[in-house]
Scaffold this motif. Sequence first.
Motif, PDB file in Angstrom:
ATOM      1  N   ALA A  29      -3.674   1.456  -3.382  1.00 29.93           N
ATOM      2  CA  ALA A  29      -4.594   2.284  -2.594  1.00 29.93           C
ATOM      3  C   ALA A  29      -5.307   1.442  -1.540  1.00 29.93           C
ATOM      4  N   ASP A  30      -5.664   0.224  -1.913  1.00 33.68           N
ATOM      5  CA  ASP A  30      -6.311  -0.701  -0.980  1.00 33.68           C
ATOM      6  C   ASP A  30      -5.382  -1.025   0.193  1.00 33.68           C
ATOM      7  N   VAL A  31      -4.102  -1.244  -0.119  1.00 30.30           N
ATOM      8  CA  VAL A  31      -3.111  -1.513   0.932  1.00 30.30           C
ATOM      9  C   VAL A  31      -2.911  -0.280   1.804  1.00 30.30           C
ATOM     10  N   HIS A  32      -2.883   0.878   1.179  1.00 34.49           N
ATOM     11  CA  HIS A  32      -2.676   2.132   1.904  1.00 34.49           C
ATOM     12  C   HIS A  32      -3.782   2.363   2.935  1.00 34.49           C
ATOM     13  N   LYS A  33      -5.011   1.945   2.601  1.00 37.74           N
ATOM     14  CA  LYS A  33      -6.140   2.123   3.520  1.00 37.74           C
ATOM     15  C   LYS A  33      -5.983   1.316   4.805  1.00 37.74           C
ATOM     16  N   LEU A  34      -5.141   0.276   4.765  1.00 35.51           N
ATOM     17  CA  LEU A  34      -4.892  -0.528   5.968  1.00 35.51           C
ATOM     18  C   LEU A  34      -4.039   0.225   6.980  1.00 35.51           C
ATOM     19  N   GLY A  35      -3.453   1.355   6.573  1.00 29.85           N
ATOM     20  CA  GLY A  35      -2.590   2.113   7.465  1.00 29.85           C
ATOM     21  C   GLY A  35      -1.115   1.784   7.309  1.00 29.85           C
ATOM     22  N   VAL A  36      -0.772   1.028   6.264  1.00 26.92           N
ATOM     23  CA  VAL A  36       0.627   0.668   6.018  1.00 26.92           C
ATOM     24  C   VAL A  36       1.357   1.867   5.422  1.00 26.92           C
ATOM     25  N   LEU A  78     -11.107  -4.544  13.357  1.00 29.55           N
ATOM     26  CA  LEU A  78      -9.795  -3.913  13.270  1.00 29.55           C
ATOM     27  C   LEU A  78      -8.694  -4.946  13.409  1.00 29.55           C
ATOM     28  N   THR A  79      -8.883  -5.915  14.319  1.00 31.63           N
ATOM     29  CA  THR A  79      -7.884  -6.963  14.513  1.00 31.63           C
ATOM     30  C   THR A  79      -7.726  -7.820  13.269  1.00 31.63           C
ATOM     31  N   MET A  80      -8.875  -8.099  12.597  1.00 30.63           N
ATOM     32  CA  MET A  80      -8.836  -8.960  11.418  1.00 30.63           C
ATOM     33  C   MET A  80      -8.085  -8.299  10.263  1.00 30.63           C
ATOM     34  N   THR A  81      -8.152  -6.947  10.175  1.00 33.67           N
ATOM     35  CA  THR A  81      -7.559  -6.271   9.030  1.00 33.67           C
ATOM     36  C   THR A  81      -6.230  -5.596   9.365  1.00 33.67           C
ATOM     37  N   SER A  82      -5.750  -5.738  10.580  1.00 28.27           N
ATOM     38  CA  SER A  82      -4.518  -5.057  10.951  1.00 28.27           C
ATOM     39  C   SER A  82      -3.348  -5.674  10.190  1.00 28.27           C
ATOM     40  N   PRO A  83      -2.485  -4.828   9.589  1.00 30.81           N
ATOM     41  CA  PRO A  83      -1.385  -5.346   8.774  1.00 30.81           C
ATOM     42  C   PRO A  83      -0.281  -5.965   9.616  1.00 30.81           C
ATOM     43  N   ALA A  84       0.502  -6.857   8.989  1.00 29.05           N
ATOM     44  CA  ALA A  84       1.619  -7.511   9.679  1.00 29.05           C
ATOM     45  C   ALA A  84       2.847  -6.618   9.696  1.00 29.05           C
ATOM     46  N   PHE A  85       2.899  -5.619   8.799  1.00 25.04           N
ATOM     47  CA  PHE A  85       4.036  -4.714   8.716  1.00 25.04           C
ATOM     48  C   PHE A  85       3.561  -3.278   8.877  1.00 25.04           C
ATOM     49  N   LYS A  86       4.372  -2.481   9.537  1.00 23.25           N
ATOM     50  CA  LYS A  86       4.049  -1.062   9.692  1.00 23.25           C
ATOM     51  C   LYS A  86       4.540  -0.264   8.490  1.00 23.25           C
ATOM     52  N   ARG A  87       5.737  -0.615   7.993  1.00 17.17           N
ATOM     53  CA  ARG A  87       6.334   0.127   6.877  1.00 17.17           C
ATOM     54  C   ARG A  87       7.023  -0.859   5.947  1.00 17.17           C
ATOM     55  N   VAL A  88       6.708  -0.791   4.666  1.00 12.66           N
ATOM     56  CA  VAL A  88       7.311  -1.715   3.701  1.00 12.66           C
ATOM     57  C   VAL A  88       7.827  -0.937   2.498  1.00 12.66           C
ATOM     58  N   LEU A  89       8.756  -1.583   1.788  1.00 12.03           N
ATOM     59  CA  LEU A  89       9.195  -1.050   0.503  1.00 12.03           C
ATOM     60  C   LEU A  89       8.853  -2.068  -0.575  1.00 12.03           C
ATOM     61  N   LEU A  90       8.085  -1.631  -1.561  1.00 10.71           N
ATOM     62  CA  LEU A  90       7.671  -2.491  -2.666  1.00 10.71           C
ATOM     63  C   LEU A  90       8.576  -2.244  -3.858  1.00 10.71           C
ATOM     64  N   LYS A  91       9.170  -3.316  -4.375  1.00  4.82           N
ATOM     65  CA  LYS A  91      10.003  -3.212  -5.581  1.00  4.82           C
ATOM     66  C   LYS A  91       9.174  -3.657  -6.785  1.00  4.82           C
ATOM     67  N   ARG A  99      -2.464  -9.297   0.587  1.00  6.52           N
ATOM     68  CA  ARG A  99      -2.276 -10.554   1.318  1.00  6.52           C
ATOM     69  C   ARG A  99      -0.908 -10.611   1.993  1.00  6.52           C
ATOM     70  N   VAL A 100       0.117 -10.181   1.274  1.00  5.27           N
ATOM     71  CA  VAL A 100       1.464 -10.190   1.859  1.00  5.27           C
ATOM     72  C   VAL A 100       1.534  -9.244   3.050  1.00  5.27           C
ATOM     73  N   VAL A 101       1.016  -8.047   2.878  1.00  6.72           N
ATOM     74  CA  VAL A 101       1.061  -7.040   3.943  1.00  6.72           C
ATOM     75  C   VAL A 101       0.242  -7.497   5.156  1.00  6.72           C
ATOM     76  N   SER A 102      -0.825  -8.261   4.904  1.00  3.88           N
ATOM     77  CA  SER A 102      -1.666  -8.758   6.001  1.00  3.88           C
ATOM     78  C   SER A 102      -1.056  -9.954   6.722  1.00  3.88           C
ATOM     79  N   GLY A 103       0.070 -10.482   6.201  1.00  2.51           N
ATOM     80  CA  GLY A 103       0.761 -11.564   6.884  1.00  2.51           C
ATOM     81  C   GLY A 103       0.452 -12.949   6.358  1.00  2.51           C
ATOM     82  N   GLU A 104      -0.294 -13.054   5.241  1.00  8.92           N
ATOM     83  CA  GLU A 104      -0.579 -14.372   4.680  1.00  8.92           C
ATOM     84  C   GLU A 104       0.702 -15.002   4.133  1.00  8.92           C
TER      85      GLU A 104
END
Length: 271
Positions: free
Chosen positions: A72-79, A32-45, A258-263
């Motif tokens: 959908a893959d990003v959504h599964k992270l809980g973002v 869970l720690t490895m896949t936890s996103p860096a952002f809770k809520r984002v807006l994608l343009k 990758r962006v949402v995960s903080g890379e």
Amino acid sequence: MGAFFIGFIARARHPRDSWRKPSASLREASALTMTSPAFKRVLLKLSGEALAANQGFGIETARIHEIAAELADVHKLGVQLAIVVGGGNFFRGVADQAREMDRVSADHMGMLATVINALALQDALEKQKVYTRVQTAIEMNQVAEPFIRRRAIRHLEKGRVVIFAGGTGNPYFSTDTAASLRAMEIKADAILKATKVDGIYDADPMKVKDAKKFADITYMEVLKLGLKVMDSTAISLCKDNNLPIIVFNLNQHGNIRRVVSGEKIGSRVGA
């Protein structure tokens, strides 16, 4: 005596086995720690051109489903994911095709083009089993919900993706400005600006081979250098509210995650 000896062996082996192999709960926590996103809520343009891909006009079916699968893959992270989509693949109010038109009428046509893209993206996302709502700045109740800030936030809290269409609902404002405005209204942690290049450059990297890439740049530097990241109104709104912008290449598969995960990919605009 035999039963006592077997019990002693079992007790003796237990600490050593647990040292060698982490418990299931520990492994789950680590994953869970490895896949936890860096952002809770984002807006994608997203630009309209991204949905047209190589065909240049309209919507390329394969491409929109690829993008939907990534989302959908990003959504599964809980973002909590909100999207603003442009309409340049159909009509743009400031393009050559609108040269002889009244600017207000042309911009209204561009807003309607964004609604077409939003509905197509909603359909592709729901085929990925992601519940999605489209909200428009211009009311069209038979097609989508009107934009209501509290309702949009509630959808996000319930795990739905929200697509904002129709720009700001006003002429003379771009979808970049709409993205900045909606991001602040829903209290997003960042704007993710998906483009066809891998960040912000001091010149067009498609035309200038030695163009310099900025890993980090301030709002003021973007405005002073006249960099075409987003229009000046959008950058100014983000600057006034200290909302970070991350610019990255949409065409490289997995970059949204990758962006949402903080890379550290692409370029970041901040204070």
